[in-house]
Design an enzyme around this catalytic site. Structure first.
Site, mmCIF file in Angstrom:
data_model
loop_
_atom_site.group_PDB
_atom_site.id
_atom_site.type_symbol
_atom_site.label_atom_id
_atom_site.label_comp_id
_atom_site.label_asym_id
_atom_site.label_seq_id
_atom_site.Cartn_x
_atom_site.Cartn_y
_atom_site.Cartn_z
ATOM 1 N N LYS A 21 0.832 -1.214 0.000
ATOM 2 C CA LYS A 21 0.000 0.000 0.000
ATOM 3 C C LYS A 21 0.864 1.262 0.000
ATOM 4 O O LYS A 21 0.636 2.163 -0.788
ATOM 5 C CB LYS A 21 -0.890 0.064 1.260
ATOM 6 C CG LYS A 21 -2.010 -0.940 1.298
ATOM 7 C CD LYS A 21 -2.941 -0.629 2.466
ATOM 8 C CE LYS A 21 -2.288 -0.716 3.825
ATOM 9 N NZ LYS A 21 -2.043 -2.088 4.301
ATOM 10 N N ARG A 96 -10.527 1.367 8.305
ATOM 11 C CA ARG A 96 -10.146 -0.012 8.616
ATOM 12 C C ARG A 96 -11.230 -0.769 9.347
ATOM 13 O O ARG A 96 -11.057 -1.964 9.619
ATOM 14 C CB ARG A 96 -8.934 0.016 9.539
ATOM 15 C CG ARG A 96 -7.606 -0.127 8.881
ATOM 16 C CD ARG A 96 -6.609 0.027 10.001
ATOM 17 N NE ARG A 96 -5.473 -0.813 9.850
ATOM 18 C CZ ARG A 96 -4.291 -0.404 9.396
ATOM 19 N NH1 ARG A 96 -4.118 0.808 9.012
ATOM 20 N NH2 ARG A 96 -3.291 -1.219 9.340
ATOM 21 N N ARG A 133 11.010 -6.380 5.653
ATOM 22 C CA ARG A 133 10.714 -4.952 5.463
ATOM 23 C C ARG A 133 11.525 -4.073 6.412
ATOM 24 O O ARG A 133 11.622 -4.357 7.599
ATOM 25 C CB ARG A 133 9.214 -4.723 5.699
ATOM 26 C CG ARG A 133 8.812 -3.263 5.722
ATOM 27 C CD ARG A 133 7.344 -3.089 5.489
ATOM 28 N NE ARG A 133 6.513 -3.363 6.662
ATOM 29 C CZ ARG A 133 5.187 -3.301 6.648
ATOM 30 N NH1 ARG A 133 4.543 -3.022 5.529
ATOM 31 N NH2 ARG A 133 4.495 -3.554 7.735
ATOM 32 N N ARG A 165 10.428 -1.922 11.727
ATOM 33 C CA ARG A 165 9.369 -1.336 12.555
ATOM 34 C C ARG A 165 9.174 -2.154 13.823
ATOM 35 O O ARG A 165 9.225 -3.376 13.797
ATOM 36 C CB ARG A 165 8.059 -1.327 11.761
ATOM 37 C CG ARG A 165 7.871 -0.072 10.963
ATOM 38 C CD ARG A 165 6.732 -0.165 9.996
ATOM 39 N NE ARG A 165 5.481 -0.661 10.574
ATOM 40 C CZ ARG A 165 4.340 -0.720 9.895
ATOM 41 N NH1 ARG A 165 4.294 -0.313 8.648
ATOM 42 N NH2 ARG A 165 3.254 -1.193 10.455
ATOM 43 N N ARG A 176 -2.237 -8.372 13.422
ATOM 44 C CA ARG A 176 -2.730 -7.382 12.452
ATOM 45 C C ARG A 176 -3.385 -8.045 11.263
ATOM 46 O O ARG A 176 -4.391 -7.572 10.734
ATOM 47 C CB ARG A 176 -1.586 -6.469 11.980
ATOM 48 C CG ARG A 176 -1.163 -5.614 13.109
ATOM 49 C CD ARG A 176 -0.218 -4.492 12.900
ATOM 50 N NE ARG A 176 0.567 -4.298 11.735
ATOM 51 C CZ ARG A 176 1.861 -4.639 11.610
ATOM 52 N NH1 ARG A 176 2.485 -5.271 12.562
ATOM 53 N NH2 ARG A 176 2.511 -4.343 10.521
HETATM 54 P P1 ADP Z 1 -0.033 -2.083 8.805
HETATM 55 O O1 ADP Z 1 -0.872 -1.905 7.563
HETATM 56 O O2 ADP Z 1 1.196 -2.876 8.551
HETATM 57 O O3 ADP Z 1 -0.808 -2.543 10.002
HETATM 58 P P2 ADP Z 1 0.043 0.807 9.272
HETATM 59 O O4 ADP Z 1 1.284 1.611 9.157
HETATM 60 O O5 ADP Z 1 -1.064 1.096 8.344
HETATM 61 O O6 ADP Z 1 0.573 -0.684 9.184
HETATM 62 O O7 ADP Z 1 -0.531 0.908 10.785
HETATM 63 C C1 ADP Z 1 0.287 0.639 11.902
HETATM 64 C C2 ADP Z 1 -0.563 0.633 13.170
HETATM 65 O O8 ADP Z 1 -1.153 1.934 13.364
HETATM 66 C C3 ADP Z 1 -1.748 -0.325 13.176
HETATM 67 O O9 ADP Z 1 -1.373 -1.621 13.574
HETATM 68 C C4 ADP Z 1 -2.655 0.353 14.217
HETATM 69 O O10 ADP Z 1 -2.205 0.121 15.542
HETATM 70 C C5 ADP Z 1 -2.464 1.820 13.912
HETATM 71 N N1 ADP Z 1 -3.431 2.306 12.899
HETATM 72 C C6 ADP Z 1 -3.145 2.781 11.636
HETATM 73 N N2 ADP Z 1 -4.259 3.117 10.989
HETATM 74 C C7 ADP Z 1 -5.298 2.860 11.825
HETATM 75 C C8 ADP Z 1 -6.703 2.971 11.740
HETATM 76 N N3 ADP Z 1 -7.299 3.433 10.618
HETATM 77 N N4 ADP Z 1 -7.446 2.590 12.811
HETATM 78 C C9 ADP Z 1 -6.883 2.159 13.935
HETATM 79 N N5 ADP Z 1 -5.570 2.007 14.095
HETATM 80 C C10 ADP Z 1 -4.768 2.352 13.059
#
Ligand code: ADP
Length: 225
Positions: A21, A96, A133, A165, A176
């Site tokens: 993404k 999400r 990654r 990360r 996740r």
């Molecule tokens: P990934 O897609 O690998 O989970 P992201 O960088 O999109 O990584 O998100 C990292 C973390 O940030 C998520 O695991 C969550 O804890 C938080 N997060 C990001 N976007 C959201 C969202 N829309 N709602 C709730 N938590 C979020």
């Protein structure tokens, strides 16, 4: 240079963790001259700044759990109100949950979403990708362990530190992925029913995936003004 001769372009990129993404979103943002709004990047910035909010966010993130919808609504609505979103935006990592999708619908004018892209990559492929990654803590560029920037630990673009990360541990990743399947994947039907969903095969070279994304998006794009 971005394509600017069109109405607002508002895109959402879906895909499980490690689907690419961030990589595809960065390209689309450049193509259309629209801000790449990654909720994960925004949260990681808050964590780096060490604010109270950042400290709370880190606990959820390290456990691989979602932050509450009302917190995310606050963050996203503030971001979408900034002037650089006038010609559109690209959302990466939001919505999400069903609650977040409903919140977004309220924030965007009727018929205002241009398209939702679903990058499809099987679970075994993403687990492999996530374990290799690495990310720049300064500019967010994503590298693989094969890249020189990952090997040296210094970002070739900005000189920032390149690290794994904190939430890319196997346990947090598994959590996740499960949350994605349970809470986020069902949203795809919601956007499909509105005729907005473009599903793209996300396996392969990022350039090939980018071409597929562009082909899939074409019919959705607004006509030049
Ligand atoms: P990934 O897609 O690998 O989970 P992201 O960088 O999109 O990584 O998100 C990292 C973390 O940030 C998520 O695991 C969550 O804890 C938080 N997060 C990001 N976007 C959201 C969202 N829309 N709602 C709730 N938590 C979020």
């Amino acid at each position: 240079m971005g394509e600017t001769n069109h109405g607002p372009v508002r895109l959402i990129v879906f895909g499980r963790q490690g689907a690419g993404k961030g990589t595809q979103a960065a390209r689309l943002s450049e193509r259309f001259g629209i801000p790449h709004i990654s909720t994960g990047d925004m949260l990681r910035e808050a964590v780096r700044e060490g604010t109270d909010f950042g400290k709370q966010a880190k606990e959820y993130m390290d456990a691989g759990q979602l932050l509450p919808d009302d917190v995310m609504l606050g963050l996203v609505s503030e971001r979408l109100a900034r002037p650089d979103t006038e010609r559109g935006w690209l959302l990466d990592g939001f919505p999400r949950t069903a609650g977040q999708a409903a919140d977004l619908q309220r924030l965007v004018p009727e018929g205002g979403i241009t398209a939702a892209i679903n990058l499809e990559v099987p679970e075994d492929v993403v687990v492999e990708r996530i374990s290799s990654r690495r990310v720049c803590t300064e500019c967010g560029t994503i590298y693989s362990t094969n890249d020189e920037s990952a090997r040296s630990g210094t970002c070739e673009k900005c000189g920032g530190e390149v690290v794994q990360r904190d939430d890319d541990t196997e346990e947090a990743v598994r959590e996740r992925l499960a949350t994605y399947n349970e809470q986020t994947a069902p949203l795809l039907d919601h956007f499909d029913a509105q005729g907005l969903l473009a599903t793209v095969d996300g396996v392969g070279d990022p350039d090939d995936v980018a071409s597929r994304v562009n082909v899939a998006l074409d019919p959705s794009l607004p006509h030049p003004q």
